[in-house]
Design an enzyme around this catalytic site. Structure first.
Site, PDB file in Angstrom:
ATOM      1  N   ASP A   1       0.865  -1.313  -0.145  1.00 27.66           N
ATOM      2  CA  ASP A   1      -0.033  -0.043  -0.088  1.00 27.66           C
ATOM      3  C   ASP A   1       1.034   1.175  -0.073  1.00 27.66           C
ATOM      4  OD1 ASP A   1      -2.180  -1.729   0.002  1.00 27.66           O
ATOM      5  OD2 ASP A   1      -2.616  -1.377   2.471  1.00 27.66           O
ATOM      6  N   MET A   2       0.378   2.109  -0.750  1.00 27.12           N
ATOM      7  CA  MET A   2       1.176   3.684  -0.670  1.00 27.12           C
ATOM      8  C   MET A   2       1.343   4.106   0.711  1.00 27.12           C
ATOM      9  SD  MET A   2      -0.493   7.061  -2.021  1.00 27.12           S
ATOM     10  CE  MET A   2       0.829   8.648  -2.105  1.00 27.12           C
TER      11      MET A   2
END
Length: 237
Positions: A77-78
């Protein structure tokens, strides 16, 4: 991290204007291990693993500017930091991708969650399905009727405080790789990961400047040598 159209446009433009030495320096900075077949890197929090629909700044795009042959295998995930492995040729990509399909790689994350969770030293597993919920994009939810299970093993490591609030440091080992699995499993247990911009609210969000989730350890078989290899990244929180 929310971005408006103007910010996204500015970031995309800025990325195109960086000289090649910027990308070479970035690649050197994030590299944990590299040989002719694989490239293990330490992804910073706040950077996409791959380009989004509008935001074109990503770990993969930057590595491609340093080495156009780099090939994606998996992603984070970012908001999550930590270890990712890329391939440097098609054969290595196929081999390691198959390992992930067969759930051979061993991944350990470290997180800090809000409140006191169980007793230090406790171990257990969380086995509840996680799916995307379009009505609350980009959130995922626990859905016991969903057909794809999600399994996480955990160990409680320590009790700590953060900005005066009680938090618990935990080790998380996902067996499956569902999107947002660890984040949703912690919510399901009643202890959201602190600093989570999607799932945390109030003090749980405000006490940390970033999501306190880090891919700390990675173990898998080298695609050519066949030997098990281990990598570890220092936890930044």
């Amino acid at each position: 991290m929310p971005f408006n159209d103007a910010t996204i446009g500015a970031l995309n433009l800025q990325e195109t204007e960086y000289p090649s030495k910027f990308f070479q320096a970035f690649a050197q900075q994030v590299t944990v291990y590299e040989d002719d077949d694989i490239w293990v890197v330490d992804k910073p929090a706040g950077l996409l693993s791959v380009e989004g629909k509008t935001l074109k700044v990503s770990l993969l795009s930057r590595l491609e500017r340093a080495n156009p042959k780099v090939k994606l295998i998996h992603r984070l995930d970012m908001d999550t930091s930590g270890l990712l492995i890329f391939a440097k040729n098609a054969a290595a990509q196929t081999n390691i991708s198959k390992q992930f399909i067969e759930r051979l790689p061993q991944k350990t994350y470290q997180a800090r969650v809000f409140g006191k969770w169980e007793s230090v030293g406790n171990r257990g597993k969380i086995s509840v399905p996680v799916r995307y919920e379009p009505a609350t994009k980009p959130r995922h939810i626990v859905d016991h009727d969903w057909h794809k299970n999600a399994l996480t093993h955990y160990k409680v490591l320590a009790y700590e405080t953060c900005e005066g609030q009680p938090v618990t440091r935990v080790a998380l080992k996902p067996v499956t790789g569902r999107s947002h699995q660890l984040r949703v499993h912690m919510v399901h247990c009643g202890h959201v990961i602190i600093g989570d911009p999607i799932y945390a609210e109030g003090s749980a969000l405000d006490i940390a400047p970033r999501l306190n989730l880090h891919a700390q350890q990675l173990r898998l078989k080298h695609p050519v040598l066949g030997a098990w290899m281990d990598w570890e990244s220092p936890v930044p929180f």
